[in-house]
Scaffold this active site. Sequence first.
Site, short mmCIF file in Angstrom:
data_model
loop_
_atom_site.label_atom_id
_atom_site.label_comp_id
_atom_site.label_asym_id
_atom_site.label_seq_id
_atom_site.Cartn_x
_atom_site.Cartn_y
_atom_site.Cartn_z
N ASP A 16 39.22 3.31 25.92
CA ASP A 16 38.56 3.47 27.20
C ASP A 16 37.36 2.53 27.21
O ASP A 16 36.95 2.02 26.15
CB ASP A 16 38.12 4.93 27.35
CG ASP A 16 37.24 5.15 28.57
OD1 ASP A 16 37.66 4.78 29.68
OD2 ASP A 16 36.13 5.68 28.41
N ASP A 18 34.03 2.67 29.77
CA ASP A 18 32.74 3.29 30.06
C ASP A 18 32.52 4.52 29.18
O ASP A 18 33.33 5.45 29.18
CB ASP A 18 32.66 3.69 31.53
CG ASP A 18 32.69 2.49 32.46
OD1 ASP A 18 31.76 1.68 32.40
OD2 ASP A 18 33.67 2.36 33.23
#
Length: 222
Positions: A16, A18
């Site tokens: 991922d 953020d």
Amino acid sequence: MNALLAGKSYSAFLFDMDGTLLSSIAAAERVWGEWARRHGLDVAAFLPTIHGVKARETIRRQNLPDIDLDLEVEWVTRGEMEDTDGILAIDGVMHFLNAIPEDRWAIVTSATRDLALKRLAAAGIHPPKTIVSGEDVVHGKPAPDCFLLGAERLGVAIDDCLVFEDAPAGIAAAEAAGADVMVITATHQHPLDTMHGTVPNYLSLRLDVTSDARLRIVPVQV
């Protein structure tokens, strides 16, 4: 680090973005906070719900009457593209990423591709060859589609991947896909109740590339 991952090796890593590779919380919450105020929402209650989910889904969940969903998404996206102040790489992440063979990792994010590239540049992180962004899947996190696509693009089986995540929606997506999960807690304000291994950042992790080109995580004392 979860004992279940000790000694395991993988074909590839899926990250991922953020909250996992970089911290964009301040910038994202400035934009989303302004959006919430424009629509009369309880900002404090709303902001914890935005992380790890596509902007379109976040807005749709508010069930606001008489809005143009496309225009609202465009407003938020434009604001996030313009506001990169305070975006920083998670501690140790660049050294860790540089140790991974370039064809063995991908970013899987709910952000648009343009926003992902903008934030990666702001954090000083060189993007990988493979990025799965919000535009690439119909069903975003917590659906497993994005991680399944990331593994497919790397040419590996999803159950031979380790996913690095921080948000509940992303963790649920990785679980649904059938991947192992490592949770990065650098941006967490409160403890996360999870069965998965957790580390605050990448300073406590070392990558070992085995003789048969497998990727293995080795915890280190910091």
